[in-house]
Design a protein around this motif. Structure first.
Motif, PDB file in Angstrom:
ATOM      1  N   LEU A   1      44.313 -27.810   6.024  1.00  0.00           N
ATOM      2  CA  LEU A   1      43.582 -28.731   5.023  1.00  0.00           C
ATOM      3  C   LEU A   1      42.271 -28.024   4.771  1.00  0.00           C
ATOM      4  O   LEU A   1      41.597 -27.994   3.401  1.00  0.00           O
ATOM      5  N   ASP A   2      41.586 -27.727   6.014  1.00  0.00           N
ATOM      6  CA  ASP A   2      40.380 -26.848   5.607  1.00  0.00           C
ATOM      7  C   ASP A   2      40.485 -25.524   4.828  1.00  0.00           C
ATOM      8  O   ASP A   2      39.450 -25.430   3.925  1.00  0.00           O
ATOM      9  N   ASP A   3      41.425 -24.978   5.154  1.00  0.00           N
ATOM     10  CA  ASP A   3      41.532 -23.876   4.237  1.00  0.00           C
ATOM     11  C   ASP A   3      41.860 -24.039   2.599  1.00  0.00           C
ATOM     12  O   ASP A   3      41.350 -23.537   1.943  1.00  0.00           O
ATOM     13  N   LEU A   4      42.553 -25.235   2.351  1.00  0.00           N
ATOM     14  CA  LEU A   4      42.776 -25.720   1.161  1.00  0.00           C
ATOM     15  C   LEU A   4      41.445 -26.166   0.440  1.00  0.00           C
ATOM     16  O   LEU A   4      40.861 -25.537  -0.536  1.00  0.00           O
ATOM     17  N   ILE A   5      40.466 -26.907   1.115  1.00  0.00           N
ATOM     18  CA  ILE A   5      39.045 -27.269   0.523  1.00  0.00           C
ATOM     19  C   ILE A   5      38.206 -25.885   0.266  1.00  0.00           C
ATOM     20  O   ILE A   5      37.507 -25.597  -0.673  1.00  0.00           O
ATOM     21  N   TRP A   6      38.098 -25.228   1.542  1.00  0.00           N
ATOM     22  CA  TRP A   6      37.159 -24.044   1.566  1.00  0.00           C
ATOM     23  C   TRP A   6      37.628 -22.877   0.390  1.00  0.00           C
ATOM     24  O   TRP A   6      36.879 -22.200   0.223  1.00  0.00           O
TER      25      TRP A   6
ATOM     26  N   GLY B   1      31.025 -18.571 -10.207  1.00  0.00           N
ATOM     27  CA  GLY B   1      29.898 -19.033 -10.798  1.00  0.00           C
ATOM     28  C   GLY B   1      30.444 -19.760 -12.124  1.00  0.00           C
ATOM     29  O   GLY B   1      29.509 -20.287 -13.063  1.00  0.00           O
ATOM     30  N   GLU B   2      31.559 -20.081 -12.250  1.00  0.00           N
ATOM     31  CA  GLU B   2      31.912 -21.007 -13.377  1.00  0.00           C
ATOM     32  C   GLU B   2      31.813 -22.465 -13.454  1.00  0.00           C
ATOM     33  O   GLU B   2      31.660 -22.947 -12.227  1.00  0.00           O
ATOM     34  N   GLN B   3      31.718 -23.082 -14.523  1.00  0.00           N
ATOM     35  CA  GLN B   3      31.279 -24.489 -14.448  1.00  0.00           C
ATOM     36  C   GLN B   3      32.330 -25.375 -14.902  1.00  0.00           C
ATOM     37  O   GLN B   3      33.095 -25.039 -15.987  1.00  0.00           O
TER      38      GLN B   3
ATOM     39  N   LEU C   1      19.763 -30.231  -2.995  1.00  0.00           N
ATOM     40  CA  LEU C   1      21.292 -29.904  -3.134  1.00  0.00           C
ATOM     41  C   LEU C   1      22.223 -30.182  -2.131  1.00  0.00           C
ATOM     42  O   LEU C   1      21.606 -30.050  -0.692  1.00  0.00           O
ATOM     43  N   LEU C   2      23.347 -30.269  -2.015  1.00  0.00           N
ATOM     44  CA  LEU C   2      24.219 -30.139  -0.968  1.00  0.00           C
ATOM     45  C   LEU C   2      24.470 -28.685  -0.358  1.00  0.00           C
ATOM     46  O   LEU C   2      24.627 -27.764  -1.182  1.00  0.00           O
ATOM     47  N   SER C   3      24.644 -28.770   0.928  1.00  0.00           N
ATOM     48  CA  SER C   3      24.932 -27.573   1.647  1.00  0.00           C
ATOM     49  C   SER C   3      26.537 -27.258   1.144  1.00  0.00           C
ATOM     50  O   SER C   3      27.104 -28.410   0.905  1.00  0.00           O
ATOM     51  N   ASP C   4      27.128 -26.247   1.366  1.00  0.00           N
ATOM     52  CA  ASP C   4      28.565 -26.153   1.173  1.00  0.00           C
ATOM     53  C   ASP C   4      29.358 -26.920   2.292  1.00  0.00           C
ATOM     54  O   ASP C   4      30.280 -27.394   2.176  1.00  0.00           O
ATOM     55  N   GLU C   5      28.735 -27.023   3.651  1.00  0.00           N
ATOM     56  CA  GLU C   5      29.422 -28.034   4.722  1.00  0.00           C
ATOM     57  C   GLU C   5      29.469 -29.467   4.146  1.00  0.00           C
ATOM     58  O   GLU C   5      30.217 -30.020   4.126  1.00  0.00           O
ATOM     59  N   GLN C   6      28.416 -29.632   3.586  1.00  0.00           N
ATOM     60  CA  GLN C   6      28.315 -31.084   2.941  1.00  0.00           C
ATOM     61  C   GLN C   6      29.268 -31.381   1.832  1.00  0.00           C
ATOM     62  O   GLN C   6      30.110 -32.381   1.709  1.00  0.00           O
ATOM     63  N   VAL C   7      29.680 -30.312   1.139  1.00  0.00           N
ATOM     64  CA  VAL C   7      30.262 -30.462   0.027  1.00  0.00           C
ATOM     65  C   VAL C   7      31.613 -30.411   0.513  1.00  0.00           C
ATOM     66  O   VAL C   7      32.671 -31.303   0.023  1.00  0.00           O
ATOM     67  N   ARG C   8      31.986 -29.781   1.515  1.00  0.00           N
ATOM     68  CA  ARG C   8      33.436 -29.736   2.130  1.00  0.00           C
ATOM     69  C   ARG C   8      33.711 -31.025   2.725  1.00  0.00           C
ATOM     70  O   ARG C   8      34.758 -31.587   2.523  1.00  0.00           O
ATOM     71  N   ASP C   9      32.687 -31.702   3.328  1.00  0.00           N
ATOM     72  CA  ASP C   9      33.187 -33.076   4.085  1.00  0.00           C
ATOM     73  C   ASP C   9      33.381 -34.261   2.922  1.00  0.00           C
ATOM     74  O   ASP C   9      34.220 -35.032   3.205  1.00  0.00           O
TER      75      ASP C   9
ATOM     76  N   ARG D   1      34.666 -21.636  -2.091  1.00  0.00           N
ATOM     77  CA  ARG D   1      34.162 -20.340  -2.031  1.00  0.00           C
ATOM     78  C   ARG D   1      34.678 -19.459  -3.473  1.00  0.00           C
ATOM     79  O   ARG D   1      33.793 -18.739  -4.159  1.00  0.00           O
ATOM     80  N   ARG D   2      35.674 -19.880  -3.789  1.00  0.00           N
ATOM     81  CA  ARG D   2      35.971 -19.280  -5.211  1.00  0.00           C
ATOM     82  C   ARG D   2      35.262 -19.825  -6.344  1.00  0.00           C
ATOM     83  O   ARG D   2      34.822 -18.845  -7.242  1.00  0.00           O
TER      84      ARG D   2
END
Length: 473
Positions: free
Chosen positions: A208-213, A223-225, A245-253, A217-218
């Motif tokens: 599941l972590d691989d799925l979210i991360w 840089g797409e919106q 802004l949120l960190s990537d770790e916060q976005v992941r959670d 990262r992609r």
């Protein structure tokens, strides 16, 4: 100081026997206790006092009027934190308030039109494939799992799932099962231990972590919106706070919680909806008539939700009988707090079980009967506040409540456009299996028959499903 407490079951071994009973059948334990001792209950397990309230007024006192006097039970949150991280599901106080503010735009009505289109696209793909099962029993629960997984990934990432969906579904179910079991132990063993169950848990979490991360990262690299939840989180700022802004770790959670909660609970709700429609052909026919009259064969949109009131009542009644999350997370008193006549000392636990209250004959006549008319406007106004809370209530009501209700309504409308359902051979009333979410014991096997795209004119309701003794349950 001798504090008066409600009555409740006792045992001689520090409550450990009761703890085993709860682990085997949590709802059954508290349901039997209510029948014996009443609406206010108290048990002690290893010196930890736990209260349960079944009275709607006391439930609202805990979750609404005195919500600030409680936090979520730390042990349960520690169990879930291993997967969810520091998401809005886990945090408390100012951190939770900031996260809630940051997430709220992702669940605002102005985004729902786009979400509805993504839901409809996913539903068309999955539901059209079900025609291959015509005339034979199939695993309806698995079909709903795959459909809601597709929906949540589209709304989160504007993408279809690329990994093995069966492996992802297995990982979700395994983590729910392990989390539920761990909640009944006073402590959790370290995940690094070389035990078979720990190894399976690590593999599931990694998947599941691989799925979210991979999506985070992609998106960062491209840089797409995109007008999806990931896009919103990557640019979200707390404008009422420091504007950070949120960190990537916060976005992941936040994404992990959205994925698990948004997929698993809605899949369970749709599975139970499939059962009630298959086993109650008269109500299913009435809902299908409404869908045909309103949609005239087209794909539903967000604007159609308000034009399908009876189908909305079907969803609400399904959630009354079969709440996917049958109890709000256990609360712990952060201070001494008075609930009704009872003084709860700081540190006391409180469990509030929607599934039991929503099946109480005092609030819902003939409570085991499936009757969507309970939620017709005039009748719904008679339901006591605090007697119906499938998504919780108060400040920590589920942030995805409207999203889940919309998803269930749209998918069921498209299902009814295409098929009639009936129980598969030998499929009786399913038992209820609680493992964080409520699922049918042993799964659910249904049969379907393809409908014409739209009926040419009025028709008589179908005959009762043959061999189904639960059609009027």
């Amino acid at each position: 100081m001798n504090i008066p407490r409600p009555p409740g079951p006792r045992d001689r071994f520090f409550g450990l026997g009761m703890l085993r009973s709860m682990a085997r059948d949590y709802l059954g334990f508290w349901g039997r206790a209510q029948q014996t001792y009443g609406d206010s209950l108290y048990v002690s397990v290893a010196g930890q006092g736990t209260y349960s309230f079944m009275d709607p007024d006391l439930i609202r006192e805990c979750l609404v009027e005195k919500a600030d006097s409680f936090v979520r039970y730390e042990h349960h949150m520690n169990v879930l934190r291993q997967v969810h991280g520091e998401s809005v599901l886990i945090t408390e106080g100012d951190t939770w308030k900031k996260q809630r503010r940051t997430l709220q735009p992702g669940f605002s009505p102005k985004r729902y039109e786009g979400y509805a289109q993504q839901m409809a696209d996913a539903a068309e793909t999955v539901l059209d494939k079900l025609v291959s099962h015509q005339g034979q029993a199939f695993d309806f629960e698995q079909a709903m799992n795959m459909l809601t997984m597709d929906v949540i990934l589209r709304t989160m990432f504007s993408a279809r799932v690329e990994q093995d969906t069966a492996a992802i579904e297995h990982a979700v179910c395994l983590l729910s099962e392990i989390a539920y079991d761990d909640m009944f132990y006073p402590f959790s063993l370290p995940d690094w231990l070389p035990l078979p169950r720990k190894k399976a848990k690590r593999r599931a979490m990694q998947l599941l972590d691989d799925l979210i991360w991979s999506h985070i990262r992609r998106r960062r690299a491209s840089g797409e919106q995109h007008n999806d939840l990931l896009g919103m989180l990557l640019t979200a700022a707390d404008n009422e706070g420091d504007g950070s802004l949120l960190s990537d770790e916060q976005v992941r959670d936040q994404l992990m919680t959205t994925f698990l909660a948004g997929h698993e609970t809605t899949a369970a709700g749709l599975t139970w909806a499939g059962w009630v429609l298959a086993s109650h052909p008269e109500q299913a026919f009435k809902a299908a008539e409404e869908v045909d009259a309103v949609l005239e064969g087209r794909v539903p949109t967000f604007a159609d939700i308000a034009r399908l009131p009876y189908l909305g009542q079907v969803v609400k009644e399904t959630l009354r009988l079969y709440s996917p999350a049958p109890g709000v997370f256990m609360r712990q008193a952060a201070q001494d707090v008075q609930i009704g006549p009872w003084l709860l000392p700081k540190g006391s636990l409180v469990t509030l079980l929607s599934s039991l209250v929503q099946r109480d004959a005092r609030w819902f006549a003939d409570p085991a009967r499936f009757d969507p008319d309970r939620f017709a406007p005039d009748a719904a106004r008679q339901i006591p506040r605090g007697a119906y809370f499938p998504f919780g209530t108060g400040p920590r009501v589920c942030i995805g409540m409207s999203f889940a209700s919309m998803e269930m309504t749209l998918i069921l409308a498209m299902l009814l456009q295409r098929y009639t359902l009936r129980p598969g051979p030998g499929q009786e009333q399913p038992g209820m299996r609680l493992q964080v979410t409520m699922r049918p014991e042993g799964g659910l096997r249904l049969m379907l028959a393809k409908r014409p795209a739209r009926p040419a004119g009025p028709a008589a309701p179908p005959a009762s499903a043959p061999g189904c003794p639960y059609q009027h349950a």
